[in-house]
Structures are given as structure tokens and as C-alpha cells.
Design an enzyme around this catalytic site. Structure first.
Site, PDB file in Angstrom:
ATOM      1  N   GLY A   1       0.842  -1.207   0.000  1.00  0.00           N
ATOM      2  CA  GLY A   1       0.000   0.000   0.000  1.00  0.00           C
ATOM      3  C   GLY A   1       0.874   1.253   0.000  1.00  0.00           C
ATOM      4  CG  HIS A   2       3.107   2.174   3.523  1.00  0.00           C
ATOM      5  ND1 HIS A   2       3.162   1.048   4.300  1.00  0.00           N
ATOM      6  CD2 HIS A   2       2.415   3.091   4.233  1.00  0.00           C
ATOM      7  CE1 HIS A   2       2.548   1.268   5.449  1.00  0.00           C
ATOM      8  NE2 HIS A   2       2.078   2.506   5.437  1.00  0.00           N
TER       9      HIS A   2
ATOM     10  CG  ASP B   1      -5.968   5.454   6.443  1.00  0.00           C
ATOM     11  OD1 ASP B   1      -6.349   4.956   7.504  1.00  0.00           O
ATOM     12  OD2 ASP B   1      -4.970   5.038   5.823  1.00  0.00           O
TER      13      ASP B   1
ATOM     14  CB  SER C   1      -3.599  -2.659   7.347  1.00  0.00           C
ATOM     15  OG  SER C   1      -3.395  -2.129   8.633  1.00  0.00           O
TER      16      SER C   1
HETATM   17  P1  AMP Z   1       0.176   4.652   7.659  1.00  0.00           P
HETATM   18  O1  AMP Z   1       1.593   4.224   7.682  1.00  0.00           O
HETATM   19  O2  AMP Z   1      -0.787   3.574   8.045  1.00  0.00           O
HETATM   20  O3  AMP Z   1      -0.056   5.962   8.372  1.00  0.00           O
HETATM   21  O4  AMP Z   1      -0.158   4.953   6.133  1.00  0.00           O
HETATM   22  C1  AMP Z   1       0.593   5.853   5.378  1.00  0.00           C
HETATM   23  C2  AMP Z   1      -0.133   6.106   4.088  1.00  0.00           C
HETATM   24  O5  AMP Z   1      -0.294   4.883   3.374  1.00  0.00           O
HETATM   25  C3  AMP Z   1      -1.555   6.678   4.316  1.00  0.00           C
HETATM   26  O6  AMP Z   1      -1.796   7.690   3.346  1.00  0.00           O
HETATM   27  C4  AMP Z   1      -2.429   5.477   4.098  1.00  0.00           C
HETATM   28  O7  AMP Z   1      -3.736   5.794   3.666  1.00  0.00           O
HETATM   29  C5  AMP Z   1      -1.651   4.739   3.000  1.00  0.00           C
HETATM   30  N1  AMP Z   1      -2.033   3.326   2.964  1.00  0.00           N
HETATM   31  C6  AMP Z   1      -2.041   2.450   3.989  1.00  0.00           C
HETATM   32  N2  AMP Z   1      -2.521   1.258   3.585  1.00  0.00           N
HETATM   33  C7  AMP Z   1      -2.831   1.380   2.282  1.00  0.00           C
HETATM   34  C8  AMP Z   1      -3.376   0.509   1.298  1.00  0.00           C
HETATM   35  N3  AMP Z   1      -3.699  -0.745   1.588  1.00  0.00           N
HETATM   36  N4  AMP Z   1      -3.567   0.981   0.053  1.00  0.00           N
HETATM   37  C9  AMP Z   1      -3.251   2.270  -0.259  1.00  0.00           C
HETATM   38  N5  AMP Z   1      -2.734   3.146   0.623  1.00  0.00           N
HETATM   39  C10 AMP Z   1      -2.520   2.716   1.880  1.00  0.00           C
END
Ligand code: AMP
Length: 284
Positions: free
Chosen positions: A36-37, A150, A185
């Protein structure tokens, strides 16, 4: 890849980029990087000359101290992944750098934060808005990339940036999923194989609701009842399941009421809280 832990180091590098007229793309994360990241990084790479990723587990957005304590830390693997993606800069500040005093400023996003994540995670979006503001001021990107995983966070950040005239373009990126539909996630690292299987109910329930909405034979409130039944049968605790206007994120009674509909869910697989959503496009 350059690694900066202080603002002054980063900003002298930023100045050299500006002199060369390079466009900066920014991907803020809390680490434990996954596909995702990486999809966000790839989008940033396509759209900008220099990609900056930040890794900072932001304490002010956690309402549950245990969740913060157990948040996965895989920094060495993260660095390797970032290098493989040809990320140019990693900004990984210490907590004291981002929060030099005990002052925690307050934001008020009105109705936007009174629903879903904002309603169930007290102070969450205040913490998000605070850290995103700080990071945007430090990094000064031309474009910043956020995942639709998100969705409410995207709306909060879009509102923040618009209302406070931040000089940055916010780019939304689609949700990346496992082959079984589970949204990627960092918290998935805490699920064992059985729990991972159980967690597929989130995406399955979103698809089921989408199908029921398309059939137009049930009211939205009856669709929600049917979905909540699914969770009871699977013995998964459903925190919320909402069918909302994708822009205002407020509940709707009919899909005809709005331009775009979003279905959003939060549920617990044992003590691990997961969220997911589906934005319905006209053709979908
Ligand atoms: P986080 O590390 O969870 O704060 O996420 C950092 C960024 O990655 C945020 O903009 C999230 O929305 C994005 N993100 C997390 N999981 C996914 C995913 N499965 N698909 C797309 N973007 C994601």
C-alpha cells in the site's frame, strides 16, 4: 537514499533541490511498510523528481496507548524497501523533534470528524492534522500522496490544506489489497493465519452492501442490519458500518441523494482494529 533526522539537514538539501527546479513528492507514513505504502511511493516517483518518505509513529493520533506500544516497527526492512523503490529521501525524526513542547494544538473539523474514525477514536484527527501540518511545513512538497484506505483522513487533510492555504497538491491513491481482498495494513502483521482469513469479512461485507445497494430492494437501514447479522454470525465485533456521502461523510438515506457513495467499515479481529471502505463509482 539520503536519511535525515533533523529539519535543518533536510532543509539545506531542499534548498539545493529548489535551485535545480526539482519537484518534491512526499509520502508520509508510520513505517512497517507494505505494498500500500509502496504504491504511493511509485505514484510520487511518476509525478515528481524527488521522492521524500517520512516514517514517524505519531503518538498524538493514538487514543489507545496499547495500540501505540504494539505498533509494528520494521525500520531496517523499511529502509531496504525504500531503497528498492529508489526513494530519494527518508525523513525519520525522533519524537522530541516533532513535539518539542507538551503543547498539543487543537483543530476542529466540525461534522467531518464527528463520524466514523473521529467518533470512535477520540482525538485521532486532531493528532493527524497536527502531524500532517508539521510535516508539510518541514518537507514543503509540491505534491503529497495519501491512500484512500483512510478515506476520512483524506477528507480531513484535503479540508486542512484547503482551509489553511497550504501550498501543496494532495493526491489520493487507490486501496491496495491482498489477493483475498483484505486491505493491506501495517496492523495485518499482528494477525495470525486464522485471523487473516477471518479479516476478509471486511471486504466481503463491503461487496455485499454494494450488491444490495445496486439491487435497490432494501433500504439503507435494512442493508446495515443485514451486514451486522453477517458479523454476528462470523463472531467478529463490528464497530461501525456506514453508507455515506463520499464527500461530507455524513449518513445518507438513499444513494440517489448524493453524487458519490462510500461504504465504510471498522471491525475488530480479536483485539486488532481494522478499517476498510469502498467508494462506488457511477459505473461500479
Ligand atoms: P500509515 O503508515 O498507516 O499511516 O499509512 C501511510 C499512508 O499509506 C496513508 O496515506 C495510508 O492511507 C496509506 N495506505 C495504507 N494502507 C494502504 C493501502 N492498503 N492501500 C493504499 N494506501 C494505503
Amino acid at each position: 537514499m539520503l536519511i535525515f533526522e533533523t529539519i535543518s539537514q533536510y532543509q539545506s538539501y531542499l534548498n539545493s533541490c529548489r535551485l535545480k527546479g526539482l519537484k518534491i513528492g512526499f509520502v508520509p507514513t508510520m513505517g512497517a511498510l507494505h505494498e500500500g505504502h509502496l504504491s504511493l511511493l511509485r505514484e510520487a516517483k511518476k509525478a515528481c523528481d524527488i521522492v521524500v518518505c517520512s516514517i514517524f509513529v505519531n503518538p498524538t493520533q493514538f487514543d489507545n496507548p496499547d495500540d501505540l506500544k504494539k505498533y509494528p516497527n520494521t525500520i531496517e526492512i523499511d529502509k531496504k524497501l525504500l531503497k528498492e523503490e529508489a526513494c530519494d529521501v527518508l525523513f525519520s525524526p525522533k519524537r522530541e523533534l516533532m513535539y518539542p513542547s507538551n503543547t498539543v494544538l487543537s483543530f476542529n473539523f466540525g461534522d467531518l470528524e464527528k463520524v466514523m474514525e473521529g467518533k470512535h477514536r477520540f482525538g485521532h484527527f486532531n493528532g493527524v492534522a497536527l502531524i500532517v501540518s508539521k510535516l508539510l511545513h518541514v518537507i514543503q512538497p509540491d505534491k503529497a500522496f495519501f491512500g484512500e484506505k483512510d478515506l476520512q483522513q483524506c477528507r480531513i487533510i484535503e479540508t486542512l490544506v484547503e482551509d489553511l492555504f497550504f501550498n501543496v497538491e494532495i493526491i489520493r491513491c487507490p486501496i491496495v489489497r491482498e489477493t483475498n481482498g483484505l486491505a493491506k495494513s501495517s496492523r495485518n502483521l499482528r494477525l495470525d493465519e486464522t485471523e487473516k482469513q477471518k479479516a476478509t469479512i471486511l471486504y466481503q461485507s463491503l461487496l455485499k452492501a454494494k450488491q444490495l445497494l445496486k439491487e435497490q430492494s432494501l433500504t439503507i437501514s435494512n442493508i446495515k442490519k443485514e451486514i451486522s447479522q453477517l458479523y454476528q454470525e462470523a463472531e467478529v465485533y463490528l464497530e461501525y458500518f456506514e453508507i455515506v456521502d463520499a464527500k461530507s461523510l455524513q449518513n445518507i438515506e438513499s444513494i440517489k441523494q448524493v453524487e458519490q457513495v462510500a461504504i465504510c467499515v471498522a471491525a475488530y479481529i480479536n483485539e486488532i482494529r481494522l478499517i476498510d471502505n469502498l467508494v462506488l463509482n457511477e459505473e461500479a
